[in-house]
Design a protein around this motif. Structure first.
Motif, mmCIF file in Angstrom:
data_model
loop_
_atom_site.group_PDB
_atom_site.id
_atom_site.type_symbol
_atom_site.label_atom_id
_atom_site.label_comp_id
_atom_site.label_asym_id
_atom_site.label_seq_id
_atom_site.Cartn_x
_atom_site.Cartn_y
_atom_site.Cartn_z
ATOM 1 N N MET A 1 0.767 -1.084 -0.021
ATOM 2 C CA MET A 1 -0.047 0.168 0.041
ATOM 3 C C MET A 1 0.861 1.247 0.098
ATOM 4 O O MET A 1 1.911 1.359 0.869
ATOM 5 C CB MET A 1 -0.865 0.107 1.231
ATOM 6 C CG MET A 1 -1.716 1.131 1.184
ATOM 7 S SD MET A 1 -3.264 0.858 2.617
ATOM 8 C CE MET A 1 -4.130 -0.505 1.821
ATOM 9 N N LEU A 3 2.460 4.811 0.543
ATOM 10 C CA LEU A 3 2.401 5.873 1.720
ATOM 11 C C LEU A 3 2.591 7.039 1.078
ATOM 12 O O LEU A 3 3.112 7.415 0.246
ATOM 13 C CB LEU A 3 3.540 5.633 2.466
ATOM 14 C CG LEU A 3 3.822 6.705 3.514
ATOM 15 C CD1 LEU A 3 2.532 6.737 4.863
ATOM 16 C CD2 LEU A 3 5.087 6.536 4.234
ATOM 17 N N ARG A 22 -8.566 9.430 5.871
ATOM 18 C CA ARG A 22 -7.513 8.218 6.285
ATOM 19 C C ARG A 22 -8.400 7.034 5.753
ATOM 20 O O ARG A 22 -7.704 5.917 5.030
ATOM 21 C CB ARG A 22 -6.936 8.208 7.430
ATOM 22 C CG ARG A 22 -5.814 6.895 7.913
ATOM 23 C CD ARG A 22 -5.373 6.915 9.369
ATOM 24 N NE ARG A 22 -4.573 8.080 9.459
ATOM 25 C CZ ARG A 22 -4.881 9.115 10.250
ATOM 26 N NH1 ARG A 22 -5.843 9.257 10.919
ATOM 27 N NH2 ARG A 22 -3.898 10.067 10.482
ATOM 28 N N PHE A 26 -7.310 4.177 2.517
ATOM 29 C CA PHE A 26 -7.319 2.656 2.506
ATOM 30 C C PHE A 26 -8.215 2.147 1.294
ATOM 31 O O PHE A 26 -7.751 1.099 0.704
ATOM 32 C CB PHE A 26 -7.537 1.949 3.903
ATOM 33 C CG PHE A 26 -6.686 2.087 4.942
ATOM 34 C CD1 PHE A 26 -5.379 1.134 4.588
ATOM 35 C CD2 PHE A 26 -6.228 2.975 5.913
ATOM 36 C CE1 PHE A 26 -4.349 1.370 5.524
ATOM 37 C CE2 PHE A 26 -5.549 3.214 6.698
ATOM 38 C CZ PHE A 26 -4.381 2.214 6.626
ATOM 39 N N ASN A 31 -2.020 4.511 2.023
ATOM 40 C CA ASN A 31 -1.581 4.597 3.461
ATOM 41 C C ASN A 31 -1.483 5.947 3.536
ATOM 42 O O ASN A 31 -0.122 6.502 3.232
ATOM 43 C CB ASN A 31 -0.553 3.692 4.101
ATOM 44 C CG ASN A 31 -0.480 3.877 5.538
ATOM 45 O OD1 ASN A 31 -1.042 4.371 6.025
ATOM 46 N ND2 ASN A 31 0.920 3.337 5.768
ATOM 47 N N GLU A 33 -0.561 9.123 5.856
ATOM 48 C CA GLU A 33 0.115 9.772 6.855
ATOM 49 C C GLU A 33 -0.170 11.097 6.964
ATOM 50 O O GLU A 33 0.033 11.966 6.127
ATOM 51 C CB GLU A 33 1.687 9.593 6.800
ATOM 52 C CG GLU A 33 2.224 10.016 8.366
ATOM 53 C CD GLU A 33 3.675 10.032 8.232
ATOM 54 O OE1 GLU A 33 4.420 10.670 9.139
ATOM 55 O OE2 GLU A 33 4.202 9.188 7.432
#
Length: 558
Positions: A1, A3, A22, A26, A31, A33
């Motif tokens: 996945m 980032l 968030r 997904f 992903n 952050e």
């Protein structure tokens, strides 16, 4: 996945929006952050070079200036300042963007402004520049103009979300008064999805092809049973719904979406409306691949995919029949199959809400994409008549224009970086601003390649970016290519040109790297097949420039 670092700057409470972003990330395979700035700290975070924002080093910055804070600023002005409010706000927006660009490589997503009508003027607000409504609508327009002129600045259309769902659903007074949240909990998934559509397009999650059934999808009725005169299309009754749907298909085609037909029909009968019906909006020259037979649709879609050479996850399939939709979903993982409403009158409005064809770029070549794929079908057909592949390649009379990045090709270079997934050695995505920066960087050497032959012009189909690693070595930082030109020795031509430029500039080695993704396995052995040697690990490769033997290809410089 994958980032992705995202910074969210807002002038109202955004804690729950972060969770929505968030979670939706997904769903999109990312992903996220997320850095959330303190409440109402947009200007401080952006204008302070030592702020937490720049320390976080985001890939994407989301700026959320709410209409409610905006109307508060307007209300505190002197009356003589009302008519210049939108222009003053645009100065702030421009300063925010330029300051971010000076301190970060992040892309900016700016939420535009849902409408608030303060009813100070009633309907006359539309006729006087001093009204808040006039200034708000002007500001949203100026934002669109500004976004069109700045490559790393994208708008997320909150105004359209409110127009669709209605203000009472988007904004709830009790929630706002007690929590400073201007977005209701119910609307957060929609806002997050709209935001992730843009982020997804930035990172290559794009729909490229729309595959369309015919009977009761393209027109009302069954052409084989009802006949040409009795299918429903035109300006009367339910035929109007199908006509308006076809106009949407046509706009998608002009935008660069590939249109294909997949129908259970006799081909000659299926093509008859495209050729003879006076009310048809689409014609055969709008369709890149036309498959009509009595085989199952999953197999026919596989045939379309092989012809176009794009991933199933880049395809959307429309069919009125629930059985056909389910069969395609079950047999072709990754393809998008919308659950069309039962009433054809609802098709278009439903499809609007799905936002299936988000993009972050558009170039003049998009309008030619259908023609390019139609031409590719002709090439494949002619190739079958040659017993020897070299003879076929010679017969194409192929020419390539090789040039560095410039203001004319930058939009297409950026677009190809976002669309190329299979033939992409390191899968780095670029915006037009990134491309412009690389073009002026003395540590990089940039190349764009076109390809044309006797059948037509494929346009810009390959990009290479070389980075000067040391005095002896050029690193192939980026190499991606359109899959439309595979098996024509284009990779040999490109490597020949890279070795030539390396030798002319005194470099002794070319260094390549392969970074695996779920989609680029086809180039796993790219450097090995081109004669590179391993450079200490499985992913890095070296080629000795001085010992290089020019590879065979049938492409000449234009």
């Amino acid at each position: 996945m994958k980032l992705i670092k995202v910074a969210l700057l807002g002038d109202t409470a955004t804690q729950l929006l972060i969770h929505a972003l968030r979670g939706t990330g997904f769903d999109y395979g990312f992903n996220l952050e997320i850095f959330e700035a303190d409440f109402n700290q947009i200007e401080r975070q952006v204008f302070d070079p030592g702020s937490e924002l720049y320390e976080f080093a985001p890939d994407v910055i989301i700026i959320f200036q709410s209409t409610h804070k905006l109307v508060g600023k307007y209300s505190k002005l002197k009356p003589e300042q009302f008519s210049s409010f939108a222009d003053a706000q645009m100065v702030l927006v421009s300063n925010l963007r330029s300051t971010i660009a000076a301190n970060s490589n992040a892309k900016i997503i700016f939420y535009n402004y849902p409408e608030i009508n303060d009813s100070a003027f009633g309907s006359f607000a539309n006729k006087t520049e001093v009204s808040f409504l006039f200034q708000l609508r002007k500001l949203n327009y100026l934002l669109m103009v500004y976004a069109s002129q700045n490559a790393n600045f994208y708008l997320c259309d909150l105004s359209a979300i409110q127009n669709h769902y209605g203000k009472p659903f988007v904004f709830q007074t009790s929630v706002y008064i007690n929590t400073e949240m201007v977005l209701s909990i119910d609307i957060l998934p929609e806002v997050a999805a709209k935001t992730l559509d843009i982020i997804g397009a930035m990172y290559g999650k794009l729909k490229k092809c729309l595959i369309i059934d015919l009977d009761n999808t393209m027109w009302g009725g069954i052409i084989g049973d009802d006949g040409l005169e009795n299918i429903q299309i035109g300006s009367l009754g339910i035929g109007k719904a199908f006509t308006e749907l076809q106009y949407w298909f046509k706009k998608l085609k002009h935008r660069g979406i590939i249109l294909a037909i997949c129908s259970k029909n006799t081909e000659s009968v299926a093509k008859e409306p495209f050729e003879k019906h006076p009310d048809m909006v689409l014609h055969l020259d709008d369709i890149a691949v036309f498959v009509a037979n009595w085989e199952n649709k999953a197999d026919n879609i596989r045939q379309i995919q092989q012809t176009l050479n794009i991933g199933f996850d880049s395809m959307v399939f429309l069919d009125d029949n629930p059985f056909e939709r389910n069969m395609v979903r079950e047999n072709i993982p990754g393809i998008t199959v919308p659950e069309l409403p039962e009433d054809p009158a609802d098709y278009l409005e439903y499809l609007y809400t799905l936002n299936l064809f988000e993009t972050v770029s558009y170039s003049s070549e998009d309008m030619e994409r259908t023609k390019q794929y139609q031409t590719e079908v002709k090439r494949v057909t002619e190739q079958a008549s040659f017993a020897n592949e070299d003879d076929f390649l010679k017969s194409l009379n192929m020419l390539s224009l090789v040039e560095p990045f410039n203001k004319f090709n930058s939009p297409r270079v950026a677009q190809l970086s976002q669309r190329s997934n299979q033939f992409n050695l390191r899968t780095v995505r670029y915006t037009e601003a990134d491309i412009e920066q690389l073009a002026s960087d003395d540590n990089h050497i940039t190349f764009s390649y076109t390809l044309e032959d006797k059948f037509g012009d494929n346009g810009l189909i390959c990009v290479v970016i070389l980075k000067k690693e040391d005095a002896d070595t050029l690193f192939i930082d980026t190499w991606f290519m359109s899959c439309r030109v595979l098996k024509r020795d284009m990779e040999n031509f490109v490597l020949n040109s890279l070795v030539e430029i390396a030798a002319k500039n005194g470099f002794k080695k070319l260094k390549g790297e392969y970074i695996a993704t779920p989609k680029n396995d086809m180039v796993k052995n790219h450097y090995l097949n081109l004669g590179f040697s391993p450079a200490g690990n499985d992913d890095s490769w070296l080629l000795d420039v001085e010992d290089y033997a020019t590879k065979k290809c049938f492409i000449d410089y234009k």
